[in-house]
Design a protein around this motif. Structure first.
Motif, PDB file in Angstrom:
ATOM      1  N   UNK A 178     -79.178 -53.447 -60.843  1.00  0.00           N
ATOM      2  CA  UNK A 178     -80.297 -54.365 -60.687  1.00  0.00           C
ATOM      3  C   UNK A 178     -81.549 -53.598 -60.299  1.00  0.00           C
TER       4      UNK A 178
ATOM      5  N   UNK B 239     -80.739 -67.140 -46.873  1.00  0.00           N
ATOM      6  CA  UNK B 239     -81.790 -66.384 -47.545  1.00  0.00           C
ATOM      7  C   UNK B 239     -81.300 -65.536 -48.709  1.00  0.00           C
ATOM      8  N   UNK B 240     -80.025 -65.272 -48.752  1.00  0.00           N
ATOM      9  CA  UNK B 240     -79.485 -64.452 -49.840  1.00  0.00           C
ATOM     10  C   UNK B 240     -78.339 -65.155 -50.539  1.00  0.00           C
TER      11      UNK B 240
ATOM     12  N   UNK C 244     -75.478 -53.954 -57.870  1.00  0.00           N
ATOM     13  CA  UNK C 244     -76.787 -53.996 -57.215  1.00  0.00           C
ATOM     14  C   UNK C 244     -77.657 -52.838 -57.672  1.00  0.00           C
TER      15      UNK C 244
ATOM     16  N   UNK D 280     -82.992 -51.655 -63.341  1.00  0.00           N
ATOM     17  CA  UNK D 280     -83.723 -52.461 -64.302  1.00  0.00           C
ATOM     18  C   UNK D 280     -85.058 -52.895 -63.735  1.00  0.00           C
TER      19      UNK D 280
ATOM     20  N   UNK E  18     -93.172 -55.974 -61.369  1.00  0.00           N
ATOM     21  CA  UNK E  18     -92.961 -57.129 -60.497  1.00  0.00           C
ATOM     22  C   UNK E  18     -91.495 -57.224 -60.101  1.00  0.00           C
ATOM     23  N   UNK E  19     -91.239 -56.941 -58.866  1.00  0.00           N
ATOM     24  CA  UNK E  19     -89.849 -57.040 -58.398  1.00  0.00           C
ATOM     25  C   UNK E  19     -89.470 -58.500 -58.212  1.00  0.00           C
ATOM     26  N   UNK E  20     -88.515 -58.939 -59.004  1.00  0.00           N
ATOM     27  CA  UNK E  20     -88.161 -60.354 -58.926  1.00  0.00           C
ATOM     28  C   UNK E  20     -87.442 -60.706 -57.640  1.00  0.00           C
ATOM     29  N   UNK E  21     -86.413 -59.971 -57.373  1.00  0.00           N
ATOM     30  CA  UNK E  21     -85.553 -60.446 -56.284  1.00  0.00           C
ATOM     31  C   UNK E  21     -85.206 -59.401 -55.247  1.00  0.00           C
TER      32      UNK E  21
ATOM     33  N   UNK F  14     -86.621 -57.138 -53.450  1.00  0.00           N
ATOM     34  CA  UNK F  14     -87.266 -57.102 -52.137  1.00  0.00           C
ATOM     35  C   UNK F  14     -87.499 -58.532 -51.653  1.00  0.00           C
TER      36      UNK F  14
ATOM     37  N   UNK G 270     -77.858 -66.111 -53.457  1.00  0.00           N
ATOM     38  CA  UNK G 270     -77.403 -65.615 -54.756  1.00  0.00           C
ATOM     39  C   UNK G 270     -76.459 -64.433 -54.571  1.00  0.00           C
ATOM     40  N   UNK G 271     -76.689 -63.647 -53.520  1.00  0.00           N
ATOM     41  CA  UNK G 271     -75.795 -62.518 -53.271  1.00  0.00           C
ATOM     42  C   UNK G 271     -74.422 -63.002 -52.811  1.00  0.00           C
TER      43      UNK G 271
END
Lengths: 739, 156
Positions: free
Chosen positions: B141, B104-105, B138, B144, B150-153, B155, B107-108
């Motif tokens: 991130x 689920x994460x 982080x 920004x 609109x929170x992209x990622x 949450x 990209x992290x």
């Protein structure tokens, strides 16, 4: 237009798919939505969409339509966008496509960004996938960052520079000034990456290597501090301080010390210290020891240190951790040629590794065992190797059988032992021996005249048990055809002779002809054997009958043989006894087929078999190649060796008339450019004192241009405790050896 | 290091980091074959194998295989430590990491890997420093993205 679904939502949804088809449908639907979103140039959700695309890409679905979007994200001002954009670039973009070059300007800007984390992203991307064009354009920026005082950026710039150098080696020079005080850094990250950079430069350029040799004392100091300093929580791994840095330093020291006496001397103490003080209970300590051993073996270390290194490897072999045993065997394989005696001491442990469960460990143990076989241990070693042959995986059997044949040929203590060993291999792994071993074995048997009766009896008994292993059956048929008379007359001396009648023998041979298990080649062997028995047995009618039946065989080869043998009976019966009489002792010709290889240290032992018995059309003349107070090397050139007239085979014999042995003897040779050289393994690396023995080594020289053979030789050995190196040129090869 | 792959016991790819330029097709082929080879290994076998002309170092942590391809001169044992260090970083970041976290994460997971290794080599040997850098990034991130509605990622 509703907002595109969130990344984690998508992941959750896709994971609920129960079939591949269902998943594909979901993916296609989402891809369509993403595509239209891209078309609308939606800045707000571009990041989310690309992230989803990257997830789908990982599942294996095409995502190339997202490439340009990644570039747009990289150009964005938002950090989140940049983060995903650069990640996407690294995953989706390919240096083969021109589109990647569009990144260059963005990266350039980001390398000069005010936020170090943005600079970091740019450095990371460039250092991971930068193409040569990008590297050329941006090398200057990287070089600048290599000189910054910001250690976060400096460490990344160093590794980025490594990548640049790998892609565009000509740019290496420009990074040289920046390396000036890299090692004075306190920051471990910078130190580690600096050592990697220095290593890369030294490996690529001999000039750089000489230039950086002066860093050896500094490197030794840093390593010493790491070992001696107290507990440092930040870099501690199981009680060892920064093992990653230690290993990299050891590797750089290896490169700097190789071939250089002074540097090797300067690092001697620290290597001994690391070797003795490093904690060995965990993998991390052993990792450092492993690197230390590699370094000790590669540089010009004194013999005490080398013995220490081999002993560490010996201890590794006893370690419970199979990974440790694996690296030990790999390393020992590399050193078995140069430090043969030291490795011999660990022979029994190595042989025990043959029983290991892991395939890679078994293979290495097998190779190493073959390398360690010599005249003294042949009986014991062969017992172990035969046992191994019995129980090993089929993948190993062919190599093992070949290795056993080679070792037996070289060191057999008696002919009987040799035949017995061959028999054992044929009966246990008979279907795995290589095809060319059949003629080799036949030749061997022919030449062991006093063992004929014993051999044919043993082979006959083996045939009674099992006719499925073709190489065994072929050798047996041939022998029965040749020595069947000895078999029926019960002449065996070595063991209790068996009672067998001519009919029984013919039954067996005819059985081979009709059996489904026999290959056409085997059938050919047995038919010929039956024919040969016509001059050794008295049951002529029976043989004639068999031969005439096969005159109409479907197998063309058999048919031809049978017809010819028939003709022999009918029209040329007076010639038959002479044609079928006992084979004379055979001269060995070089084998043409795939060579049997037992790899030791990169050199193949394959041609030992054939070069030992090369037909010398004229007597090999030996010349003295090298003479030095009490030590002489004679070269014996065999010329016009079959089958390739361009190959000259030279055997060197080294003898020593001084009062001390010459140990660790290594012979190296170099030839002019138009030649090619192959050095086979030496018979040993100790030249005994008082001419008590010699070391022989075979050299094959390919001379396609038929030029005058010249050779530069280098001898290294230890005499009376001191290492000696001799260089010489050998020019006195007789013209016949190269014309 | 030439590449690192993370995959599950069922052979599903969870992360792929390539440090050598290869086409998508080649990457897929290598991944497929290597995953098959590693999954076929029995538990008693050692963590190293020769595959094509590469040395492969792999280790299983719970349901995930961590698999690296290194070059001839690289030290296999220290590569095991590199793998272990990466696992520790993931563990610290996610708090007792499991395969689902990485799914689920993902990209992290990449961001953390990119703070630890660069171009296939370790850029930072201090666990603390790697985690600190990730933390700071982080935060950037969050900063920004908190500007846009609109929170992209951030949450889930």
């Amino acid at each position: 237009m509703p907002a595109p679904i969130r990344l984690r939502e998508l992941i959750r949804t896709i994971r609920t798919a129960r079939t591949q088809a269902e998943e594909r449908e979901m993916i296609q639907k989402e891809c369509a939505a993403i595509r239209s979103s891209f078309r609308e140039e939606d800045n707000t959700y571009r990041c989310r969409n690309v992230a989803k695309l990257l997830y789908m890409h990982m599942l294996g679905y095409p995502a190339h339509f997202g490439q340009l979007e990644c570039l747009k994200l990289i150009a964005s001002q938002k950090f989140t966008d940049k983060r995903i954009g650069y990640l996407g670039a690294m995953l989706l973009l390919d240096e083969r496509q021109d589109v990647h070059l569009l990144m260059t300007n963005c990266i350039k800007n980001d390398l000069n960004h005010s936020t170090q984390y943005v600079q970091g992203l740019a450095l990371c991307t460039l250092g991971c996938m930068g193409s040569s064009e990008m590297c050329r354009d941006l090398a200057g920026e990287v070089e600048k960052l290599l000189k910054t005082s910001n250690s976060y950026l400096r460490k990344k710039a160093a590794l980025c520079a490594v990548h640049v150098i790998r892609k565009v080696p000509e740019l290496m020079e420009m990074f040289l000034p920046a390396t000036k005080n890299l090692l004075s850094e306190k920051n471990h990250g910078v130190l580690h990456t600096s050592v990697v950079l220095l290593t890369e430069m030294c490996e690529r350029s001999p000039d750089m290597l000489s230039h950086f040799r002066k860093l050896v004392p500094q490197l030794v100091r840093i390593l010493k501090n790491l070992i001696m300093s107290g507990y440092s929580p930040e870099h501690d791994v199981s009680g060892i301080s920064d093992p990653f840095l230690q290993v990299r330093i050891l590797r750089l020291l290896r490169i700097l010390g190789k071939g250089d006496d002074d540097s090797s001397e300067a690092m001697n103490d620290i290597l001994a210290q690391v070797a003795t003080n490093t904690e060995t209970s965990k993998n991390v300590g052993n990792a450092i020891l492993y690197e230390t051993v590699l370094t000790i073996m590669d540089i010009k270390s004194e013999s005490g240190l080398r013995v220490l290194a081999i002993n560490i490897l010996g201890r590794f072999l006893l370690n419970n951790d199979k990974n440790i045993r694996y690296v030990a065997l790999t390393s020992l394989l590399k050193t078995v040629q140069t430090d043969h005696n030291a490795v011999q001491r660990h022979r029994s442990t190595i042989v025990d590794c043959l029983k290991d469960l892991d395939v890679s460990i078994k293979r290495r143990a097998m190779e190493l065992s073959f390398a360690l076989v010599n005249g003294n241990n042949i009986r014991g070693m062969m017992k172990e190797l035969l046992y191994f042959l019995d129980s090993c995986d089929p993948d190993f059997k062919a190599d093992c059988a070949s290795g056993i044949f080679l070792a037996a040929e070289k060191y057999a203590p008696s002919k009987r032992w040799h035949i017995d060993t061959i028999m054992r291999v044929l009966t246990t792994a008979g279907s795995y021996v290589r095809d060319d071993s059949v003629p080799n074995l036949i030749q061997l048997i022919t030449n062991s005249v006093e063992m004929h009766a014993y051999t044919v009896q043993r082979l006959y008994k083996a045939l009674l048990d099992d006719i499925s292993q073709q190489p065994l059956v072929q050798v047996a048929s041939w022998c029965i055809g040749e020595y069947g008379d000895l078999l029926v007359s019960g002449q065996c001396e070595e063991e209790e002779p068996i009672q067998v009648s001519e009919d029984e023998v013919l039954d067996v041979l005819e059985g081979l002809l009709v059996s489904n298990l026999s290959t056409p080649v085997t059938r050919g062997y047995s038919l010929t054997a039956i024919m040969k028995l016509s001059t050794r047995f008295s049951s002529l009618n029976r043989i004639k009958k068999v031969v005439s039946i096969y005159g109409s065989s479907i197998d063309v080869e058999l048919q031809q043989r049978a017809v010819e043998y028939n003709a022999l009976f009918k029209k040329y019966d007076h010639m038959r006894p002479a044609l079928l009489e006992r084979m004379p002792i055979m001269e060995k010709t070089a084998t043409n087929g795939p060579s049997e290889t037992v790899q030791t240290n990169g050199e193949t032992d394959s041609t030992i078999l054939d070069t030992k018995h090369l037909p010398s059309i004229s007597q090999p003349a030996s010349q003295v190649g090298f003479l030095k107070h009490g030590f002489s090397i004679q070269t014996c050139a065999h010329f016009r060796s079959n089958p390739n007239p361009n190959i000259a085979v030279i055997t060197i014999h080294a003898t020593n008339s001084t009062e001390a042995d010459m140990t660790e003897f290594v012979f190296q040779a170099a030839v002019p450019k138009t030649f090619q050289l192959q050095l086979l393994s030496p018979s040993s690396n100790v030249v005994p004192a008082f001419n008590q023995g010699s070391v022989t080594q075979v050299i094959r020289v390919l001379n396609p241009q038929k030029q005058q053979l010249r050779m530069r030789i280098k001898l290294t050995y230890t005499h009376k405790g001191s290492p000696v190196q001799d260089l010489a040129e050998v020019n006195n090869f007789p013209p016949q050896s190269w014309q | 290091m030439q590449f690192m792959l993370l995959f599950s016991r069922q052979g599903k790819l969870r992360l792929q980091k390539w440090y050598v330029p290869l086409s998508d097709k080649e990457k897929k082929k290598i991944t497929r074959e290597l995953v098959q080879t590693v999954l076929a290994r029995k538990p008693k076998m050692c963590s190293f194998l020769e595959w094509r002309d590469l040395k492969i170092v792999y280790k299983r942590y719970a349901s995930l295989y961590f698999c690296c391809a290194i070059e001839d001169q690289d030290n296999e044992l220290i590569t095991l430590e590199i793998i272990h260090r990466y696992v520790e970083l993931l563990d610290k970041y996610f708090g007792s990491v499991c395969e689902l976290d990485i799914i689920f994460n993902f990209e992290k997971a990449y961001f953390i890997l990119d703070e630890f290794l660069l171009g296939g080599e370790a850029q930072e040997t201090s666990k603390k420093n790697v985690l600190k850098a990730i933390e700071q990034a982080d935060l950037l991130q969050e900063n920004f993205s908190s500007q846009s509605p609109h929170n992209c990622l951030s949450t889930p």
